[in-house]
Scaffold this active site. Structure first.
Site, PDB file in Angstrom:
ATOM      1  N   ASP A 174     -45.423  21.352  17.364  1.00  0.00           N
ATOM      2  CA  ASP A 174     -44.575  22.464  16.933  1.00  0.00           C
ATOM      3  C   ASP A 174     -45.114  23.803  17.427  1.00  0.00           C
ATOM      4  O   ASP A 174     -46.321  24.059  17.345  1.00  0.00           O
ATOM      5  CB  ASP A 174     -44.553  22.464  15.395  1.00  0.00           C
ATOM      6  CG  ASP A 174     -43.634  23.514  14.820  1.00  0.00           C
ATOM      7  OD1 ASP A 174     -42.413  23.340  14.922  1.00  0.00           O
ATOM      8  OD2 ASP A 174     -44.137  24.517  14.276  1.00  0.00           O
ATOM      9  N   GLU A 213     -43.164  21.945  21.814  1.00  0.00           N
ATOM     10  CA  GLU A 213     -42.032  22.852  21.621  1.00  0.00           C
ATOM     11  C   GLU A 213     -42.499  24.246  22.041  1.00  0.00           C
ATOM     12  O   GLU A 213     -43.497  24.744  21.525  1.00  0.00           O
ATOM     13  CB  GLU A 213     -41.617  22.879  20.150  1.00  0.00           C
ATOM     14  CG  GLU A 213     -40.409  23.765  19.917  1.00  0.00           C
ATOM     15  CD  GLU A 213     -40.415  24.461  18.556  1.00  0.00           C
ATOM     16  OE1 GLU A 213     -39.331  24.748  18.055  1.00  0.00           O
ATOM     17  OE2 GLU A 213     -41.499  24.749  18.006  1.00  0.00           O
TER      18      GLU A 213
END
Ligand code: NOJ
Length: 544
Positions: A214, A278
């Site tokens: 993330d 990401e």
């Protein structure tokens, strides 16, 4: 197709190619997938119950968004214990059962890891904030105020407002790039890196096959805390103070690459573990390439190209894929048209009347891209953005930015499984977000029974991708891109597949000689050789 045997994926053996290359990955947002205990919130046993749906689709893997212990201020992206399951979602035993079932069905399991920040309720932060001398004093980003008491730098948080919050105990500010309840880890500290790698090892030992990392470019900041410069006016809409800055010092420190190498070293000890970062923001392309360069970084990265685009045009697709040429040294891309953060694509990309046709075209284009494709739960059903009234909003970002954004909640609504059952078979209680009537009508059982449904089309297309090396692994060439028509060619070894997509609502006749004759592999919206009706699309295996 009800038995487990019948849903086993039909992968062609690819001895030299790691399983993740060209894979289709299905993103599960646990809160909204399936609720097994009637509390209105999806959970891990619910995922396990419904995994056959995912396997039947013909994807290679699942990516499960955070299910770790968390106060859920950011719905799991605020982790209070990296190595335990939140009771809302179940237990570690439920997790193991989910992994076991996924593996039985031939699905790899990838999970989210959120390393840039924890929850403020994580014991590491609770210890760190006690005073300036404790063992974890330097595990987060703490700084003294400026002489006038104001925050140490001008950095702003993604969710709005300053990125610094004052803590009375330490008499210092702490950094948070997202919510103030998501304190930024200080990953410059080797002990923090060791702890995070320990977390990764914990899940690898439990049998996971990969990680989605993330907000990875937020992992490290400029330790000298320089102010971010103002952003030049590029005409883009600014809704938050964050949008007014060039984010070069609060994030994106070059040492992130060294941590990534450590991640890779660890993952390599476990075999073909897939890692995908990401990466958002203005520097995304450069960072994604750096994060995936060579053989000692991550396997893949995905950006926000398609996730926030207002319109899908041939030129847009051409530009996005052109960033990832098939050249040695350039990493392997992953693509998502939808996820739990972005408004549903059909609500962004086409008018109400065109949605059904557009969804078919979109499915064919998506499954024809070079790279990995990440299907967001419900995308295979053609779910659209649900309008959530302000009083029912749950997401802190949606609430903070209301009414300026199509909220994240509207893309996080529960999966409709059974059209005739209360709450679509998602829960026997009251769902945490409404399903939305239009989406209920798109339920899985109804589409399974209809040979011409989007679900069945998506299944056929995913299968085609698995079975044809050109689609899964081949090179990608844009043959033509104008206002309406996109023509591409995918080639692997002796196989060449041409894809023709009319992204407009007017018929298109394609120029003679654009593609070679061959065998039609798939057609949507009435497309035939030479002619594409509105939103028509065709895949042709060309004679070489
Ligand atoms: C990206 C995640 O996808 C999003 O849901 C989350 O709010 C932020 N990172 C912060 O962790």
């Amino acid at each position: 197709m009800k038995t487990s045997e019948a849903v086993l994926p039909s992968t062609k053996p690819q001895p030299d190619v790691p399983w993740w290359r060209g894979a289709a990955i299905y993103q599960i947002y646990p809160r909204s997938f399936c609720d097994s205990n009637g509390d209105g919130i999806g959970d891990l046993p619910g995922i396990t119950q419904r995994l056959e749906h995912v396997a039947r689709l013909g994807v290679d893997a699942i990516w499960v968004s955070p299910f770790f212990k968390s106060p859920m201020r950011d719905f799991g992206y605020d982790v209070a214990d990296y190595c335990d399951v939140d009771p809302i979602f179940g237990t570690l035993a439920d997790f193991d059962a989910m992994v076991k079932r996924a593996h039985e069905l031939g699905l790899k399991v990838t999970i989210d890891q959120v390393y840039a920040h924890t929850s403020d309720l994580h014991p590491w932060f609770e210890e760190s904030r006690q005073d300036q001398l404790n063992d974890k004093a330097d595990w987060y980003v703490w700084a003294d105020p400026r002489p006038d008491g104001s925050p140490p730098s001008n950095w702003q948080s993604v969710f709005g407002g300053p990125a610094w919050t004052w803590d009375a105990r330490r008499k210092q500010y702490y950094l948070h790039n997202f919510l103030s309840s998501q304190p930024q880890m200080n990953a410059h500290n080797p002990d923090v890196q060791d702890a995070l790698l320990g977390v990764m090892r914990f899940w690898l030992d439990r049998g996971v096959d990969g990680f989605r990392l993330d907000a990875l470019n937020f992992l490290m900041h400029d330790p000298t805390l320089r102010d971010n410069p103002p952003a030049p006016d590029d005409g883009r809409r600014k809704t938050r103070p964050f949008d007014y800055q060039l984010k070069i010092y609060n994030q994106s420190h070059p040492d992130i690459l060294r941590f990534i190498q450590r991640v890779r070293e660890l993952c390599d000890q476990y075999g073909a573990v897939f890692t995908v970062a990401e990466v958002g923001g203005d520097l995304a392309e450069t960072e994604m390439k750096a994060f995936t360069a060579g053989e000692d970084h991550l396997n893949s990265a995905y950006g926000f190209d398609f996730l926030y685009a207002d319109k899908l045009t041939p030129k847009f697709v051409e530009q996005a894929v052109a960033k990832w040429p098939d050249t040695p040294g350039i990493g392997w891309p992953s693509w998502a048209f939808e996820n739990h953060d972005a408004p549903r694509a059909l609500s962004r990309w086409c008018g109400l009347d065109d949605r059904e046709a557009f969804a078919r075209l979109k499915a064919m284009l998506f499954t024809s891209l070079r790279g990995n494709i990440i299907v967001y739960q419900g995308e295979e059903l053609g779910l659209t953005q649900v309008e959530i009234p302000f009083e029912q909003l749950q997401d802190p970002e949606a609430i903070a930015n209301w009414p300026l954004t199509l909220s994240r909640d509207g893309a996080r609504t529960p999966m409709p499984w059974v059209v005739q059952s209360g709450e679509g078979g998602f829960t026997c209680g009251a769902p945490w977000l409404p399903l939305g009537e239009e989406n209920l009508a798109r339920a899985v059982d109804r589409q399974e029974a209809d040979p011409s449904s989007l679900l069945n089309l998506t299944t056929r297309l995913l299968r085609l991708r698995r079975e044809n090396d050109a689609l899964r692994l081949g090179s990608f060439q844009v043959l033509h891109a104008d206002e309406c028509l996109l023509a591409i060619r995918r080639v692997s070894g002796e196989q060449s597949i041409a894809g023709l997509f009319n992204l407009s609502s007017v018929p298109v006749v394609w120029p003679q000689g654009l593609v070679r004759d061959g065998k039609e592999l798939a057609s949507v919206n009435g497309a035939i050789v030479g002619q594409l009706p509105p939103f028509g699309a065709l895949l042709i295996e060309e004679r070489i």
